[in-house]
Scaffold this motif. Structure first.
Motif, PDB file in Angstrom:
ATOM      1  N   ASN A 170       2.293  -3.785  -2.741  1.00  0.00           N
ATOM      2  CA  ASN A 170       2.536  -4.267  -4.094  1.00  0.00           C
ATOM      3  C   ASN A 170       2.122  -3.182  -5.090  1.00  0.00           C
ATOM      4  O   ASN A 170       1.675  -2.086  -4.705  1.00  0.00           O
ATOM      5  CB  ASN A 170       1.814  -5.590  -4.342  1.00  0.00           C
ATOM      6  N   THR A 171       2.257  -3.467  -6.372  1.00  0.00           N
ATOM      7  CA  THR A 171       1.998  -2.445  -7.384  1.00  0.00           C
ATOM      8  C   THR A 171       0.555  -1.928  -7.368  1.00  0.00           C
ATOM      9  O   THR A 171       0.341  -0.711  -7.342  1.00  0.00           O
ATOM     10  CB  THR A 171       2.369  -2.979  -8.778  1.00  0.00           C
ATOM     11  N   PRO A 172      -0.477  -2.786  -7.401  1.00  0.00           N
ATOM     12  CA  PRO A 172      -1.850  -2.248  -7.415  1.00  0.00           C
ATOM     13  C   PRO A 172      -2.211  -1.457  -6.161  1.00  0.00           C
ATOM     14  O   PRO A 172      -3.036  -0.534  -6.233  1.00  0.00           O
ATOM     15  CB  PRO A 172      -2.725  -3.511  -7.531  1.00  0.00           C
ATOM     16  N   ARG A 173      -1.620  -1.784  -4.999  1.00  0.00           N
ATOM     17  CA  ARG A 173      -1.980  -1.126  -3.746  1.00  0.00           C
ATOM     18  C   ARG A 173      -1.010  -0.006  -3.342  1.00  0.00           C
ATOM     19  O   ARG A 173      -1.146   0.551  -2.261  1.00  0.00           O
ATOM     20  CB  ARG A 173      -2.033  -2.166  -2.616  1.00  0.00           C
ATOM     21  N   LYS A 219       4.147   2.958 -11.743  1.00  0.00           N
ATOM     22  CA  LYS A 219       3.634   1.598 -11.810  1.00  0.00           C
ATOM     23  C   LYS A 219       4.673   0.642 -11.220  1.00  0.00           C
ATOM     24  O   LYS A 219       5.350  -0.074 -11.950  1.00  0.00           O
ATOM     25  CB  LYS A 219       3.309   1.207 -13.254  1.00  0.00           C
ATOM     26  N   LYS A 271      -2.522   6.695  -3.246  1.00  0.00           N
ATOM     27  CA  LYS A 271      -3.880   6.277  -3.195  1.00  0.00           C
ATOM     28  C   LYS A 271      -4.150   5.859  -1.758  1.00  0.00           C
ATOM     29  O   LYS A 271      -3.431   5.044  -1.254  1.00  0.00           O
ATOM     30  CB  LYS A 271      -4.229   5.089  -4.072  1.00  0.00           C
TER      31      LYS A 271
END
Length: 241
Positions: A61-64, A81, A7
């Motif tokens: 981190n996980t979300p980014r 994830k 992403k």
């Protein structure tokens, strides 16, 4: 590449000193940023970029955590994830990384850690991997065969699966990914493992179809053994001390 690859980032306000990217992909301070010293930096993501703006390293981190990359273009990952670190080559391809994870739920525990290195334009070809589920542990060095075909079509399918409107659509695309991989050189077979599985210390060699053909091990009882296996997986010869 993490599994399986990944992403575009949001800017980190604290990351000017490492050349973070803005949401539109504009590089800041990539040509001769001033040196700076910090005591502590708390960040969700740090991007290390080349003067041309291409990633060299991402820590997140996980979300980014980023998606899959080929030629500097990002594709969403359909099932990863976890946070960690992702490496890139001169062409803007992801070429491996480090990841760590753990989970405890309903009385069950699992954990994993890996450092992986990718074949050019392909998935991981060598890695140090650890995993465990409810204290059943595997840890060691692994080597995989990968086809010559580029993995980019699978990245495009992964992106579609990540954007799927339903689980049924996502499963359909995943099946399409598997079929494509099998039709273009295979999914990547493990050829070598050296490490620990449960209570055994093992060195395992496999053929190009991923079938174990030679296994050397020392079991929990301390006894060494060498096994030769046929294509059907059955032991055809065993040497003991």
């Amino acid at each position: 590449m993490f599994r399986p690859g990944w992403k575009l980032p949001l800017a980190l306000g604290v990351a000017v000193g490492v050349g973070a990217l803005l949401p539109g992909g504009w590089a800041i301070a990539t040509s001769g940023p001033p040196d700076a010293s910090f005591g502590t930096i708390n960040a969700a993501r740090i991007n290390i970029v080349e003067p041309n703006g291409k990633y060299r390293l991402v820590i997140a981190n996980t979300p980014r955590f980023p998606g899959l990359f080929m030629g500097g273009k990002e594709y969403k990952h359909h099932n990863r994830k976890q946070g960690g670190m992702l490496f890139f080559n001169d062409e803007g391809d992801e070429v491996g990384g480090m990841g760590f994870g753990s989970r405890s739920a309903d009385g069950h525990q699992s954990a994993s850690a890996s450092i992986l290195f990718d074949q050019y334009k392909q998935d991981q070809t060598v890695g140090m991997v650890y995993s465990e589920t409810d204290k059943n542990r595997t840890a060691g060095l692994r080597v995989w065969d990968r086809p010559d075909a580029s993995i980019q079509p699978l990245m495009e399918m992964s992106d579609r699966a990540a954007r799927a409107a339903s689980d049924a659509e996502k499963d359909r695309i995943r099946a399409e990914m598997l079929a494509h991989a099998k039709a273009n050189g295979g999914v990547g077979e493990e050829r070598f493992f050296a490490g620990k599985q449960l209570d055994d210390a093992i060195v395992r060699l496999a053929d190009k179809q991923g079938r174990p053909r030679l296994v050397m091990k020392v079991g929990a009882d301390g006894q060494p053994m060498i096994e030769f296996l046929g294509e059907d997986g059955k032991v055809v010869k065993r040497i003991t001390q």
